[in-house]
Design an enzyme around this catalytic site. Structure first.
Site, PDB file in Angstrom:
ATOM      1  CG  ASP A 166      -2.859 -20.096  -0.144  1.00 53.67           C
ATOM      2  OD1 ASP A 166      -2.152 -20.069   0.893  1.00 53.67           O
ATOM      3  OD2 ASP A 166      -2.516 -20.730  -1.164  1.00 53.67           O
ATOM      4  CG  ASP A 218     -13.069  -6.474   4.834  1.00 52.63           C
ATOM      5  OD1 ASP A 218     -12.578  -5.720   5.696  1.00 52.63           O
ATOM      6  OD2 ASP A 218     -13.665  -6.065   3.820  1.00 52.63           O
ATOM      7  CE1 TYR A 273      -3.075  -2.959   0.058  1.00 53.47           C
ATOM      8  CE2 TYR A 273      -4.179  -1.935   1.908  1.00 53.47           C
ATOM      9  CZ  TYR A 273      -4.118  -2.931   0.933  1.00 53.47           C
ATOM     10  OH  TYR A 273      -5.126  -3.862   0.857  1.00 53.47           O
ATOM     11  CE  LYS A 287       0.867 -18.023  -2.202  1.00 55.72           C
ATOM     12  NZ  LYS A 287      -0.067 -19.170  -2.090  1.00 55.72           N
ATOM     13  CG  ASP A 329      -7.559  -4.087   3.476  1.00 54.99           C
ATOM     14  OD1 ASP A 329      -8.518  -3.836   4.219  1.00 54.99           O
ATOM     15  OD2 ASP A 329      -7.457  -3.635   2.311  1.00 54.99           O
TER      16      ASP A 329
END
Ligand code: IPM
Ligand code: MG
Length: 360
Positions: A224, A252, A143, A192, A248
């Protein structure tokens, strides 16, 4: 009497409505627990673009820096979709986090007992209770990395870069390890590392720091797999620490387990006591101005503000208790079901009910 100054950034969409309800709760808590609050409003996001041409005016940074703490609603909306990337409302949000040095974002996903029926997961999957703390790195990673748009031989391309330095990972890992120590001493680091160099560095820093915390059980999961495990067996998680983008996304997902994204609060902290408190959801322009938003995530953010920035834990607890009790009486649309036994209310009424239930 102690007086605290709170910078208030209402933002866009449902931002102003939900912040107003959170202020109601904070004022009531102040009455009950013997302190007073002075609010200083400043512009952020689309509202700031409209008034000042930029999503984060300097004045806003100054108001926040001079305050004891910052309360924020949400930013963004279709009105500003045409803005160039560097001048979008979201840039204001990223910018204020960066300007205040708030690298640690705490996002607790808890299920309030009356809301078990609102979770999309089966009761047997949720288990006894759910209490996950997502610790999201907030001022680094993709970001904030190098980015650009290029055109070569008539072919346009764009790129964003994920980069983490050892000190950046160390400081967020420290927050997460300390948090795990205060909870159930289990820390899951999400990355990852089977693909990304930045993840391999991240993982090595976590492993190194784990030596200082022999009492904390550390595990590593790929992002994942984590997305799957969260809906397969959420009870396995205590504290999750992860990068800006993975945090992020996963927060959610975790919020939905708790019934609605309208329930999840967050605290963004840095080196000093100044923190920024906001719901994890967005500005929901589709329901803005309809008195339909769920103010509870913002009200619970005020509880976090009282706990982490103002050192008023009793007032924080009183707000959390009031929210739990309010849920047995009333629900906003996002968490309402015909057979929930509570009445359907709007944003303002929900705020009033919570405020009325706050007591010393
Ligand atoms: C959040 C939001 C923001 C983020 C956006 C609006 C910039 O999604 O707080 O989770 O990505 O941090
Ligand atoms: Mg988000």
């Amino acid at each position: 009497m102690k007086n605290y100054t709170i910078a208030v950034l209402k933002g866009d969409g449902i931002g102003p409505e939900i912040v107003d309800q959170a202020i109601k709760a904070l004022d009531k808590a102040a009455d009950c627990f013997g302190f007073s609050v002075t609010y200083r409003e400043a512009l952020l996001g689309g509202a700031a673009i409209d008034a000042a041409g930029v999503p984060l005016p300097e004045e806003t940074v100054a108001v926040c820096k001079a305050a004891d703490s910052v309360l924020l609603g949400a930013v963004g909306g279709p009105k500003w979709d045409g803005q160039p990337g560097h001048n979008r409302p979201e840039k204001g949000l990223l910018g204020i986090r960066k300007a205040l040095g708030l690298y640690a974002n705490l996002r607790p996903a808890v299920i309030f007992p009356p809301l078990r029926d609102a979770s999309p997961l089966k009761p047997e999957v949720i288990g006894e209770s759910l209490d996950i703390m997502v610790v999201r790195e907030l001022t680094g990673g993709i970001y904030f990395g190098d980015r650009g748009t290029e055109e070569q031989d008539g072919v346009k391309s764009a790129y964003d870069t994920e980069r983490y330095s050892v000190p950046e990972v160390e400081r967020i890992a420290r927050v997460a390890f300390d948090m795990a120590r205060k909870r159930n001493r289990r820390l899951c680091s999400v990355d990852k590392a089977n693909v990304l160099d930045s993840s391999r560095l991240w993982r090595s820093v976590i492993d190194e720091m784990a030596k200082e915390y022999p009492d904390v059980a550390v595990s590593h999961l790929y992002v994942d797999n984590t997305a799957m495990q969260l809906v397969r067996d959420p009870g396995q998680f205590d504290v999750i620490v992860t990068s800006n983008m993975f945090g992020d996304i996963l927060s959610d997902e975790a919020s939905m387990i708790s019934g609605s994204i309208g329930m999840l609060a967050s605290a963004s902290l840095g080196q000093g006591g100044l923190g920024l408190y906001e719901p994890i959801h967005g500005s929901a322009p589709d329901i803005a101005g309809q008195d339909a938003a769920n103010p509870l995530a913002t009200i619970l953010s005020v509880a976090m503000l009282l706990k982490y920035s103002l050192d008023e834990p009793a007032a924080a607890q009183a707000i959390e208790n009031a929210v739990a009790e309010a849920l047995t009486q009333a629900r906003t649309k996002d968490i309402y079901t015909e057979d929930c036994g509570a009445k359907l209310v709007g944003c303002q009424e929900m705020g009033s009910i919570v405020a009325s239930l706050i007591k010393a």
